[in-house]
Design a protein around this motif. Structure first.
Motif, PDB file in Angstrom:
ATOM      1  N   THR A  92      -2.279  16.105  -8.314  1.00 34.14           N
ATOM      2  CA  THR A  92      -1.816  14.948  -7.729  1.00 34.14           C
ATOM      3  C   THR A  92      -2.716  13.907  -8.665  1.00 34.14           C
ATOM      4  OG1 THR A  92      -1.315  16.055  -5.847  1.00 34.14           O
ATOM      5  CG2 THR A  92      -1.738  13.797  -6.019  1.00 34.14           C
ATOM      6  N   VAL A 107      -5.103   2.327  -3.138  1.00 31.66           N
ATOM      7  CA  VAL A 107      -4.727   1.981  -1.791  1.00 31.66           C
ATOM      8  C   VAL A 107      -5.908   1.895  -0.819  1.00 31.66           C
ATOM      9  CG1 VAL A 107      -3.446   3.141   0.290  1.00 31.66           C
ATOM     10  CG2 VAL A 107      -2.638   3.093  -1.786  1.00 31.66           C
ATOM     11  N   LEU A 108      -6.866   2.610  -0.873  1.00 31.28           N
ATOM     12  CA  LEU A 108      -8.384   2.630  -0.480  1.00 31.28           C
ATOM     13  C   LEU A 108      -8.776   1.074  -0.596  1.00 31.28           C
ATOM     14  CD1 LEU A 108      -9.949   6.082  -0.430  1.00 31.28           C
ATOM     15  CD2 LEU A 108      -9.075   4.786   1.515  1.00 31.28           C
ATOM     16  N   PRO A 139      -3.690   6.523  -7.392  1.00 32.10           N
ATOM     17  CA  PRO A 139      -2.963   5.564  -6.524  1.00 32.10           C
ATOM     18  C   PRO A 139      -3.952   5.583  -5.072  1.00 32.10           C
ATOM     19  CG  PRO A 139      -1.537   6.752  -7.819  1.00 32.10           C
ATOM     20  CD  PRO A 139      -2.880   7.337  -8.012  1.00 32.10           C
ATOM     21  N   GLN A 140      -4.332   6.814  -4.910  1.00 32.12           N
ATOM     22  CA  GLN A 140      -5.417   6.830  -3.321  1.00 32.12           C
ATOM     23  C   GLN A 140      -6.417   5.977  -3.578  1.00 32.12           C
ATOM     24  OE1 GLN A 140      -6.254  10.939  -3.018  1.00 32.12           O
ATOM     25  NE2 GLN A 140      -4.031  11.460  -3.169  1.00 32.12           N
ATOM     26  N   ALA A 141      -6.964   5.886  -4.769  1.00 31.27           N
ATOM     27  CA  ALA A 141      -8.303   4.903  -4.642  1.00 31.27           C
ATOM     28  C   ALA A 141      -7.792   3.421  -4.643  1.00 31.27           C
ATOM     29  CB  ALA A 141      -9.023   5.009  -5.970  1.00 31.27           C
ATOM     30  N   PRO A 143      -6.127  17.654  -5.778  1.00 30.38           N
ATOM     31  CA  PRO A 143      -6.229  16.229  -6.567  1.00 30.38           C
ATOM     32  C   PRO A 143      -6.980  16.085  -7.783  1.00 30.38           C
ATOM     33  CG  PRO A 143      -7.674  16.477  -4.570  1.00 30.38           C
ATOM     34  CD  PRO A 143      -6.969  17.903  -4.776  1.00 30.38           C
ATOM     35  N   PHE A 194       1.096   4.042  -2.963  1.00 28.15           N
ATOM     36  CA  PHE A 194       0.965   5.502  -2.658  1.00 28.15           C
ATOM     37  C   PHE A 194       2.027   6.305  -3.062  1.00 28.15           C
ATOM     38  CE2 PHE A 194       0.117   9.061   0.264  1.00 28.15           C
ATOM     39  CZ  PHE A 194      -1.087   9.321  -0.209  1.00 28.15           C
ATOM     40  N   ASN A 225       0.840  -1.232  -0.058  1.00 33.24           N
ATOM     41  CA  ASN A 225       0.121   0.026  -0.241  1.00 33.24           C
ATOM     42  C   ASN A 225       0.844   1.164   0.011  1.00 33.24           C
ATOM     43  OD1 ASN A 225      -2.311  -1.674  -0.025  1.00 33.24           O
ATOM     44  ND2 ASN A 225      -2.531  -1.336   2.315  1.00 33.24           N
ATOM     45  N   PRO A 256      -5.264  11.135  -8.679  1.00 31.67           N
ATOM     46  CA  PRO A 256      -5.887  10.422  -7.609  1.00 31.67           C
ATOM     47  C   PRO A 256      -6.281   8.702  -7.617  1.00 31.67           C
ATOM     48  CG  PRO A 256      -7.434  11.276  -9.176  1.00 31.67           C
ATOM     49  CD  PRO A 256      -5.915  11.727  -9.628  1.00 31.67           C
ATOM     50  N   TRP A 284       3.472  11.541  -4.832  1.00 35.75           N
ATOM     51  CA  TRP A 284       2.741  12.406  -3.691  1.00 35.75           C
ATOM     52  C   TRP A 284       3.215  13.661  -3.637  1.00 35.75           C
ATOM     53  CZ3 TRP A 284       4.810  12.315   1.837  1.00 35.75           C
ATOM     54  CH2 TRP A 284       3.734  12.690   2.608  1.00 35.75           C
ATOM     55  N   THR A 318       1.978  17.640  -1.563  1.00 34.96           N
ATOM     56  CA  THR A 318       1.070  18.131  -0.742  1.00 34.96           C
ATOM     57  C   THR A 318       0.468  19.633  -1.182  1.00 34.96           C
ATOM     58  OG1 THR A 318       3.171  19.171   0.436  1.00 34.96           O
ATOM     59  CG2 THR A 318       2.244  16.841   1.288  1.00 34.96           C
TER      60      THR A 318
END
Length: 104
Positions: free
Chosen positions: A68, A76-77, A72-74, A55, A44, A40, A70, A49, A51
């Motif tokens: 950014t 990982v979730l 990889p965030q989905a 997104p 990510f 994970n 989105p 990544w 800051t």
């Protein structure tokens, strides 16, 4: 920062593999959990990544460096939910096997 993340991912993966190679059921479950955490984090981090970027891109002329990703965030979730379900299943199987055989 990237060296610290790489060392953290490597440590999690190494400890997970070490626990998987042990002959006990609980160690195997914990090893799979640590490997899923390492994967994970790897997914990510591969998503570049940032800051200080939004997104989602609002303008049509924006380039890849301005937002950014989105995805990889989905991913990982989704992976967190799957790893939680897999851990629950493995713990249930381990408890049932221990109850049936009175052994690890």
């Amino acid at each position: 920062m990237s060296l610290l993340l790489a060392l953290g991912i490597g440590t999690l993966a190494g400890c997970g593999v070490w626990l998987l190679l042990r002959a006990r059921t609980f160690d195997t479950v914990m090893g799979l959990t640590l490997i899923s955490y390492a994967v994970n984090l790897f997914i990510f981090v591969m998503g570049r990544w940032r800051t200080d970027a939004p997104p989602i891109v609002k303008s049509a002329t924006a380039t890849l460096a301005e937002h950014t990703d989105p995805l990889p965030q989905a991913l990982v979730l989704t992976a967190i939910v799957i790893s939680f379900a897999m851990t629950a299943l493995l713990l249930g199987l381990a408890l049932r096997a221990h109850a049936a055989t009175a052994s690890d």
